[in-house]
Design a protein around this motif. Sequence first.
Motif, PDB file in Angstrom:
ATOM      1  N   TRP A   1      48.203  42.651  49.142  1.00  0.00           N
ATOM      2  CA  TRP A   1      46.753  42.598  48.995  1.00  0.00           C
ATOM      3  C   TRP A   1      46.146  43.948  48.625  1.00  0.00           C
ATOM      4  CZ3 TRP A   1      44.517  45.871  52.460  1.00  0.00           C
ATOM      5  CH2 TRP A   1      45.122  46.060  53.716  1.00  0.00           C
ATOM      6  N   ALA A   2      46.804  45.028  48.998  1.00  0.00           N
ATOM      7  CA  ALA A   2      46.265  46.350  48.652  1.00  0.00           C
ATOM      8  C   ALA A   2      46.285  46.583  47.152  1.00  0.00           C
ATOM      9  CB  ALA A   2      47.045  47.445  49.373  1.00  0.00           C
ATOM     10  N   ASN A   3      47.228  45.944  46.455  1.00  0.00           N
ATOM     11  CA  ASN A   3      47.390  46.169  45.025  1.00  0.00           C
ATOM     12  C   ASN A   3      46.728  45.080  44.176  1.00  0.00           C
ATOM     13  OD1 ASN A   3      48.350  47.874  43.018  1.00  0.00           O
ATOM     14  ND2 ASN A   3      50.218  46.708  42.729  1.00  0.00           N
ATOM     15  N   ILE A   4      45.885  44.243  44.798  1.00  0.00           N
ATOM     16  CA  ILE A   4      45.237  43.157  44.066  1.00  0.00           C
ATOM     17  C   ILE A   4      44.326  43.691  42.959  1.00  0.00           C
ATOM     18  CG2 ILE A   4      43.273  43.040  45.664  1.00  0.00           C
ATOM     19  CD1 ILE A   4      45.002  40.119  43.790  1.00  0.00           C
ATOM     20  N   ILE A   5      43.888  44.933  43.076  1.00  0.00           N
ATOM     21  CA  ILE A   5      43.006  45.510  42.072  1.00  0.00           C
ATOM     22  C   ILE A   5      43.642  45.473  40.686  1.00  0.00           C
ATOM     23  CG2 ILE A   5      43.847  47.843  42.558  1.00  0.00           C
ATOM     24  CD1 ILE A   5      40.302  46.809  41.381  1.00  0.00           C
ATOM     25  N   VAL A   6      44.962  45.576  40.599  1.00  0.00           N
ATOM     26  CA  VAL A   6      45.635  45.547  39.300  1.00  0.00           C
ATOM     27  C   VAL A   6      45.444  44.185  38.635  1.00  0.00           C
ATOM     28  CG1 VAL A   6      47.859  45.660  38.124  1.00  0.00           C
ATOM     29  CG2 VAL A   6      47.306  47.329  39.886  1.00  0.00           C
ATOM     30  N   SER A   7      45.666  43.114  39.391  1.00  0.00           N
ATOM     31  CA  SER A   7      45.499  41.769  38.832  1.00  0.00           C
ATOM     32  C   SER A   7      44.055  41.504  38.439  1.00  0.00           C
ATOM     33  CB  SER A   7      45.965  40.720  39.852  1.00  0.00           C
ATOM     34  OG  SER A   7      47.332  40.843  40.112  1.00  0.00           O
ATOM     35  N   VAL A   8      43.129  41.927  39.279  1.00  0.00           N
ATOM     36  CA  VAL A   8      41.706  41.723  38.975  1.00  0.00           C
ATOM     37  C   VAL A   8      41.320  42.493  37.715  1.00  0.00           C
ATOM     38  CG1 VAL A   8      39.363  42.187  39.790  1.00  0.00           C
ATOM     39  CG2 VAL A   8      41.050  41.221  41.355  1.00  0.00           C
ATOM     40  N   ALA A   9      41.738  43.741  37.633  1.00  0.00           N
ATOM     41  CA  ALA A   9      41.400  44.555  36.463  1.00  0.00           C
ATOM     42  C   ALA A   9      42.010  43.986  35.189  1.00  0.00           C
ATOM     43  CB  ALA A   9      41.861  45.996  36.682  1.00  0.00           C
TER      44      ALA A   9
ATOM     45  N   ILE B   1      41.126  37.472  43.738  1.00  0.00           N
ATOM     46  CA  ILE B   1      40.625  38.284  44.849  1.00  0.00           C
ATOM     47  C   ILE B   1      40.348  37.419  46.066  1.00  0.00           C
ATOM     48  CG2 ILE B   1      38.175  38.202  44.187  1.00  0.00           C
ATOM     49  CD1 ILE B   1      40.059  41.236  45.650  1.00  0.00           C
ATOM     50  N   ILE B   2      39.832  36.213  45.862  1.00  0.00           N
ATOM     51  CA  ILE B   2      39.564  35.327  47.001  1.00  0.00           C
ATOM     52  C   ILE B   2      40.876  34.908  47.662  1.00  0.00           C
ATOM     53  CG2 ILE B   2      38.717  33.038  47.660  1.00  0.00           C
ATOM     54  CD1 ILE B   2      36.481  33.387  45.607  1.00  0.00           C
ATOM     55  N   ALA B   3      41.877  34.558  46.854  1.00  0.00           N
ATOM     56  CA  ALA B   3      43.170  34.151  47.406  1.00  0.00           C
ATOM     57  C   ALA B   3      43.815  35.287  48.183  1.00  0.00           C
ATOM     58  CB  ALA B   3      44.092  33.680  46.289  1.00  0.00           C
ATOM     59  N   ALA B   4      43.763  36.484  47.627  1.00  0.00           N
ATOM     60  CA  ALA B   4      44.373  37.633  48.297  1.00  0.00           C
ATOM     61  C   ALA B   4      43.702  37.897  49.633  1.00  0.00           C
ATOM     62  CB  ALA B   4      44.282  38.871  47.403  1.00  0.00           C
ATOM     63  N   VAL B   5      42.378  37.822  49.655  1.00  0.00           N
ATOM     64  CA  VAL B   5      41.642  38.082  50.888  1.00  0.00           C
ATOM     65  C   VAL B   5      41.896  36.985  51.916  1.00  0.00           C
ATOM     66  CG1 VAL B   5      39.333  38.233  51.894  1.00  0.00           C
ATOM     67  CG2 VAL B   5      39.861  39.500  49.804  1.00  0.00           C
TER      68      VAL B   5
ATOM     69  N   GLY C   1      38.124  45.608  43.999  1.00  0.00           N
ATOM     70  CA  GLY C   1      38.329  44.304  43.387  1.00  0.00           C
ATOM     71  C   GLY C   1      37.150  43.374  43.625  1.00  0.00           C
ATOM     72  N   ILE C   2      36.654  43.351  44.853  1.00  0.00           N
ATOM     73  CA  ILE C   2      35.490  42.525  45.186  1.00  0.00           C
ATOM     74  C   ILE C   2      34.275  42.983  44.390  1.00  0.00           C
ATOM     75  CG2 ILE C   2      33.858  41.968  47.032  1.00  0.00           C
ATOM     76  CD1 ILE C   2      36.245  42.042  48.982  1.00  0.00           C
ATOM     77  N   ALA C   3      34.065  44.289  44.333  1.00  0.00           N
ATOM     78  CA  ALA C   3      32.913  44.817  43.595  1.00  0.00           C
ATOM     79  C   ALA C   3      33.001  44.478  42.108  1.00  0.00           C
ATOM     80  CB  ALA C   3      32.831  46.332  43.796  1.00  0.00           C
ATOM     81  N   MET C   4      34.195  44.573  41.523  1.00  0.00           N
ATOM     82  CA  MET C   4      34.359  44.273  40.099  1.00  0.00           C
ATOM     83  C   MET C   4      34.076  42.801  39.805  1.00  0.00           C
ATOM     84  SD  MET C   4      37.676  46.612  39.057  1.00  0.00           S
ATOM     85  CE  MET C   4      37.584  46.236  37.304  1.00  0.00           C
ATOM     86  N   VAL C   5      34.543  41.912  40.674  1.00  0.00           N
ATOM     87  CA  VAL C   5      34.277  40.487  40.478  1.00  0.00           C
ATOM     88  C   VAL C   5      32.777  40.212  40.591  1.00  0.00           C
ATOM     89  CG1 VAL C   5      34.569  38.199  41.522  1.00  0.00           C
ATOM     90  CG2 VAL C   5      36.550  39.685  41.171  1.00  0.00           C
ATOM     91  N   GLY C   6      32.122  40.841  41.546  1.00  0.00           N
ATOM     92  CA  GLY C   6      30.683  40.665  41.689  1.00  0.00           C
ATOM     93  C   GLY C   6      29.915  41.143  40.467  1.00  0.00           C
TER      94      GLY C   6
ATOM     95  N   GLN D   1      51.966  53.170  41.986  1.00  0.00           N
ATOM     96  CA  GLN D   1      52.398  51.999  41.237  1.00  0.00           C
ATOM     97  C   GLN D   1      51.277  51.448  40.361  1.00  0.00           C
ATOM     98  OE1 GLN D   1      55.728  51.202  41.522  1.00  0.00           O
ATOM     99  NE2 GLN D   1      55.683  53.008  42.835  1.00  0.00           N
ATOM    100  N   ALA D   2      50.043  51.533  40.843  1.00  0.00           N
ATOM    101  CA  ALA D   2      48.919  50.914  40.152  1.00  0.00           C
ATOM    102  C   ALA D   2      48.344  51.773  39.028  1.00  0.00           C
ATOM    103  CB  ALA D   2      47.809  50.594  41.160  1.00  0.00           C
ATOM    104  N   LEU D   3      48.385  53.075  39.181  1.00  0.00           N
ATOM    105  CA  LEU D   3      47.689  53.972  38.244  1.00  0.00           C
ATOM    106  C   LEU D   3      48.106  53.797  36.776  1.00  0.00           C
ATOM    107  CD1 LEU D   3      47.238  57.302  40.229  1.00  0.00           C
ATOM    108  CD2 LEU D   3      45.440  55.962  39.102  1.00  0.00           C
ATOM    109  N   PRO D   4      49.387  53.701  36.443  1.00  0.00           N
ATOM    110  CA  PRO D   4      49.727  53.556  35.018  1.00  0.00           C
ATOM    111  C   PRO D   4      49.063  52.350  34.369  1.00  0.00           C
ATOM    112  CG  PRO D   4      51.674  54.144  36.275  1.00  0.00           C
ATOM    113  CD  PRO D   4      50.610  53.840  37.276  1.00  0.00           C
ATOM    114  N   THR D   5      49.042  51.205  35.058  1.00  0.00           N
ATOM    115  CA  THR D   5      48.418  50.007  34.498  1.00  0.00           C
ATOM    116  C   THR D   5      46.917  50.168  34.399  1.00  0.00           C
ATOM    117  OG1 THR D   5      50.163  48.595  35.408  1.00  0.00           O
ATOM    118  CG2 THR D   5      48.101  47.523  34.782  1.00  0.00           C
ATOM    119  N   LEU D   6      46.291  50.693  35.448  1.00  0.00           N
ATOM    120  CA  LEU D   6      44.834  50.878  35.443  1.00  0.00           C
ATOM    121  C   LEU D   6      44.411  51.856  34.356  1.00  0.00           C
ATOM    122  CD1 LEU D   6      44.157  51.057  39.292  1.00  0.00           C
ATOM    123  CD2 LEU D   6      43.841  49.091  37.766  1.00  0.00           C
ATOM    124  N   GLN D   7      45.158  52.928  34.192  1.00  0.00           N
ATOM    125  CA  GLN D   7      44.818  53.918  33.162  1.00  0.00           C
ATOM    126  C   GLN D   7      45.015  53.345  31.769  1.00  0.00           C
ATOM    127  OE1 GLN D   7      47.457  56.895  34.767  1.00  0.00           O
ATOM    128  NE2 GLN D   7      45.765  58.120  35.590  1.00  0.00           N
TER     129      GLN D   7
END
Length: 257
Positions: A34-42, A59-63, A143-148, A245-251
């Motif tokens: 769940w900590a890395n859900i931001i990658v999927s959302v982004a 994001i809802i499923a992860a939460v 992730g929640i903020a981005m979906v909103g 792990q997340a930074l390369p994809t996000l960048q």
Amino acid sequence: MRRRFVNGVVAATVAVVLTVSGTTQPAQAAWKDWANIIVSVAQSLLGGGNDIERAKREIIAAVENAKQEILDHIDAIAAADVEACTEAAVTKIAQIDSMPGSLLGPFVNGAVDCAALSRSYFNAVQSLSAADTIGKLMGVIHGIAMVGFAKYGLSTTGLLDGVISGYQAIVTKLAPTCSEQTIREYDSMGRVVTVEIQYTCVAYNGDSAWDSELYYRGRLQGPPLDRARVDTEATRNTSRWIAQQALPTLQALRAQV
């Protein structure tokens, strides 16, 4: 490491193996999902499809799947304002589609403010344990903020920039303490026969990782020492691992927008 002696000279080599030790937490702890859900959302919002519904489901499923674990982490946050806004965002995200406009606007605004507040708190807090707690929650909050924001038709690029800078701060602040030593062995004539370089990193929580490389008469035996890997593995049970792990994809996503 194994050595054998031939005519008084060290002659055998070493099989280099990364060794980790520390807490009994599994290397793939549940919170990492769940900590890395931001990658999927982004990826859903900025990967070309702008798939708001998919990002929302993720994001809802992860939460929902890890709500108790998330709430347990929230309880460990030392700052009351960050704790309150994070708990509100996590608790209310499942109702985002049924909220009337009078509630949706304040919810989205609160989630975005909470994302910024989480980064400010992380940068300000002195305790590495407290920083790690907010680091593990940072992806969920953003992730929640981005979906909103996406639901309102607003750009999520600023929030992506925010989580990238937040994760970069995590990598720096939670870096392990590393040390290196060189061990030489000589033959009967005083000549260097083997040189072993040992590299050890220890994270703030006591987890450690170790690797080495061995040279025999100036020639490397086995794979070379991978210091970056040791550095990462030592922090495998902290939010720093997630950030790396997340930074390369996000960048890469940021470079596309």
